[in-house]
Write an enzyme that holds these catalytic residues in place. Structure first.
Site, mmCIF file in Angstrom:
data_model
loop_
_atom_site.group_PDB
_atom_site.id
_atom_site.type_symbol
_atom_site.label_atom_id
_atom_site.label_comp_id
_atom_site.label_asym_id
_atom_site.label_seq_id
_atom_site.Cartn_x
_atom_site.Cartn_y
_atom_site.Cartn_z
ATOM 1 C CB THR A 12 -21.888 35.815 -9.205
ATOM 2 O OG1 THR A 12 -21.222 35.748 -7.943
ATOM 3 C CG2 THR A 12 -21.088 36.675 -10.177
ATOM 4 N N GLY A 14 -27.239 35.593 -7.809
ATOM 5 C CA GLY A 14 -28.284 36.565 -7.467
ATOM 6 C C GLY A 14 -29.689 36.000 -7.574
ATOM 7 N N GLY A 17 -31.198 33.228 -2.046
ATOM 8 C CA GLY A 17 -30.603 33.544 -0.755
ATOM 9 C C GLY A 17 -30.034 34.945 -0.608
ATOM 10 N N GLY A 19 -27.634 36.507 -2.272
ATOM 11 C CA GLY A 19 -27.469 37.239 -3.527
ATOM 12 C C GLY A 19 -28.777 37.837 -4.013
ATOM 13 C CB SER A 135 -18.335 31.678 5.366
ATOM 14 O OG SER A 135 -18.825 31.035 6.533
ATOM 15 C CE1 TYR A 148 -19.206 27.374 1.954
ATOM 16 C CE2 TYR A 148 -18.970 27.730 4.314
ATOM 17 C CZ TYR A 148 -19.506 28.102 3.097
ATOM 18 O OH TYR A 148 -20.335 29.194 3.018
HETATM 19 N N1 LIG Z 1 -26.290 30.892 4.247
HETATM 20 C C1 LIG Z 1 -25.241 30.878 5.044
HETATM 21 O O1 LIG Z 1 -25.323 30.439 6.211
HETATM 22 C C2 LIG Z 1 -23.921 31.456 4.569
HETATM 23 C C3 LIG Z 1 -22.980 31.803 5.542
HETATM 24 C C4 LIG Z 1 -21.771 32.328 5.123
HETATM 25 C C5 LIG Z 1 -21.497 32.497 3.785
HETATM 26 N N2 LIG Z 1 -22.427 32.123 2.863
HETATM 27 C C6 LIG Z 1 -22.084 32.314 1.452
HETATM 28 O O2 LIG Z 1 -23.035 33.167 0.880
HETATM 29 C C7 LIG Z 1 -23.062 32.961 -0.526
HETATM 30 C C8 LIG Z 1 -24.515 32.827 -0.976
HETATM 31 O O3 LIG Z 1 -25.051 31.655 -0.387
HETATM 32 P P1 LIG Z 1 -26.557 31.544 0.118
HETATM 33 O O4 LIG Z 1 -26.518 31.248 1.556
HETATM 34 O O5 LIG Z 1 -27.347 32.674 -0.395
HETATM 35 O O6 LIG Z 1 -26.971 30.176 -0.584
HETATM 36 P P2 LIG Z 1 -27.956 29.842 -1.802
HETATM 37 O O7 LIG Z 1 -29.294 30.390 -1.523
HETATM 38 O O8 LIG Z 1 -27.802 28.384 -2.022
HETATM 39 O O9 LIG Z 1 -27.321 30.654 -2.987
HETATM 40 C C9 LIG Z 1 -26.131 30.248 -3.626
HETATM 41 C C10 LIG Z 1 -26.098 30.961 -4.955
HETATM 42 O O10 LIG Z 1 -24.885 30.647 -5.610
HETATM 43 C C11 LIG Z 1 -25.196 30.264 -6.943
HETATM 44 N N3 LIG Z 1 -24.193 29.327 -7.441
HETATM 45 C C12 LIG Z 1 -23.728 28.196 -6.849
HETATM 46 N N4 LIG Z 1 -22.820 27.604 -7.640
HETATM 47 C C13 LIG Z 1 -22.723 28.372 -8.748
HETATM 48 C C14 LIG Z 1 -21.945 28.295 -9.921
HETATM 49 N N5 LIG Z 1 -21.097 27.271 -10.139
HETATM 50 N N6 LIG Z 1 -22.083 29.260 -10.854
HETATM 51 C C15 LIG Z 1 -22.935 30.282 -10.657
HETATM 52 N N7 LIG Z 1 -23.711 30.409 -9.573
HETATM 53 C C16 LIG Z 1 -23.602 29.457 -8.631
HETATM 54 C C17 LIG Z 1 -26.582 29.626 -6.862
HETATM 55 O O11 LIG Z 1 -27.221 29.690 -8.118
HETATM 56 P P3 LIG Z 1 -27.675 28.340 -8.903
HETATM 57 O O12 LIG Z 1 -28.487 27.562 -7.928
HETATM 58 O O13 LIG Z 1 -28.428 28.854 -10.053
HETATM 59 O O14 LIG Z 1 -26.413 27.686 -9.256
HETATM 60 C C18 LIG Z 1 -27.243 30.537 -5.857
HETATM 61 O O15 LIG Z 1 -27.767 31.671 -6.494
HETATM 62 C C19 LIG Z 1 -22.223 31.712 -0.792
HETATM 63 O O16 LIG Z 1 -20.942 32.103 -1.246
HETATM 64 C C20 LIG Z 1 -22.119 31.076 0.588
HETATM 65 O O17 LIG Z 1 -20.965 30.291 0.716
HETATM 66 C C21 LIG Z 1 -23.636 31.623 3.226
#
Ligand SMILES: NC(=O)c1ccc[n+]([C@@H]2O[C@H](COP(=O)([O-])OP(=O)(O)OC[C@H]3O[C@@H](n4cnc5c(N)ncnc54)[C@H](OP(=O)(O)O)[C@@H]3O)[C@@H](O)[C@H]2O)c1
Length: 247
Positions: A12, A14, A17, A19, A135, A148
């Site tokens: 999910t 995917g 970032g 995913g 996280s 968060y």
């Molecule tokens: N980047 C960081 O520093 C970091 C650090 C720790 C943890 N994380 C965690 O890693 C995970 C991925 O984040 P990322 O950093 O890769 O950010 P990202 O590039 O913004 O990706 C977030 C993904 O989640 C999807 N998403 C968000 N809301 C959604 C919903 N309601 N239903 C279905 N899909 C949804 C988005 O798809 P759509 O845009 O199509 O909705 C996107 O594919 C998240 O859980 C985030 O909290 C990130």
């Protein structure tokens, strides 16, 4: 290496970032991959680029999740690997948090992730692997991050309880715990380019290894959790934070 050939994997979030990087590496290692997200354009682009299936589904909508799993059952059948990764990040000081702000993050990051896994249960193969994206912030106190961080602590907790509930089916659940990772989640809305650059630099300066993580290196850890190499790991977490928690 083809560690995942013959396996069906669901990621999910995917289409962006972390995913997207996980989906890419799984595909390279032989898995049949299905990704989900809300953005049709980036879903289609990822599907074309990686050769994966893409299904539009919002994890916060129960009807979307039902449709998502029904479509999966009709197309790819049973699931071997589930990466419950979709999430959003928004920051606000405690005094400014509104009910709508609180609900928006909890309904996606906590409720959405919970039901992503619960509704997958009839479709998961016994012995499947589930990876929940938490996280490093879940056990830190950062200004503006109370909502968060609490949501990600809930996700960390779910890896334990889900594993306990799924022991009889030999389904392992672990948390993937990234530190600050260079993805579009850091494109904070409402900030100018220079404010954003300053914010990123302030973050970078706090990271002992001196840089943000790349989505690809987080994906490598995600593949370890999904593989037989982590067979003895259950209810745990794999943290990659450049030393932020420990140093
Ligand atoms: N980047 C960081 O520093 C970091 C650090 C720790 C943890 N994380 C965690 O890693 C995970 C991925 O984040 P990322 O950093 O890769 O950010 P990202 O590039 O913004 O990706 C977030 C993904 O989640 C999807 N998403 C968000 N809301 C959604 C919903 N309601 N239903 C279905 N899909 C949804 C988005 O798809 P759509 O845009 O199509 O909705 C996107 O594919 C998240 O859980 C985030 O909290 C990130």
């Amino acid at each position: 290496m083809d560690r995942f050939s013959g396996k069906t994997a669901v990621v999910t979030g995917g289409n962006s970032g972390i995913g997207l990087a996980i989906a890419n590496r799984l595909r390279q290692e032989g898995a049949e991959v299905v990704i989900s997200g809300r953005n049709r354009v980036s879903l289609d682009a990822a599907a074309r680029e990686l050769g994966v299936r893409a299904i539009e589904a919002d994890v916060s909508r129960m009807d979307d999740l039902d449709r998502f799993y029904a479509t999966l059952a009709d197309t790819v059948g049973k699931i071997d690997l589930l990466y419950a990764n979709a999430g959003i990040f928004e920051a606000k000081p405690l005094a400014e948090v509104t009910e709508a702000f609180f609900d928006r993050q909890f309904v996606i990051n906590v409720k959405g992730l919970f039901f992503t896994v619960q509704k997958a249960l009839p479709h998961l193969r016994d012995g499947a692997v589930v990876v929940l994206t938490s996280s490093m912030i879940h056990d830190a106190g950062w200004p503006g991050c109370s909502v968060y961080a609490a949501g990600k602590a809930a996700v960390r907790s779910m890896a334990r309880s889900f594993s306990a509930d799924l022991l009889a089916r030999r389904i392992r659940v672990n948390a993937l715990t990234p530190g600050v990772t260079a993805t579009p989640i850091l494109d904070w809305p409402g900030m100018s380019e220079s404010e954003r650059a300053a914010g990123l630099e302030a973050l970078r300066a706090r990271i002992p290894v001196g840089r943000l993580a790349s989505p690809d290196e987080i994906a490598e850890a995600a593949l370890f959790l999904g593989s037989a190499a982590s067979a003895y790991m259950i209810g745990g977490e794999l943290r990659l934070d450049g030393g932020m928690t420990e140093l």
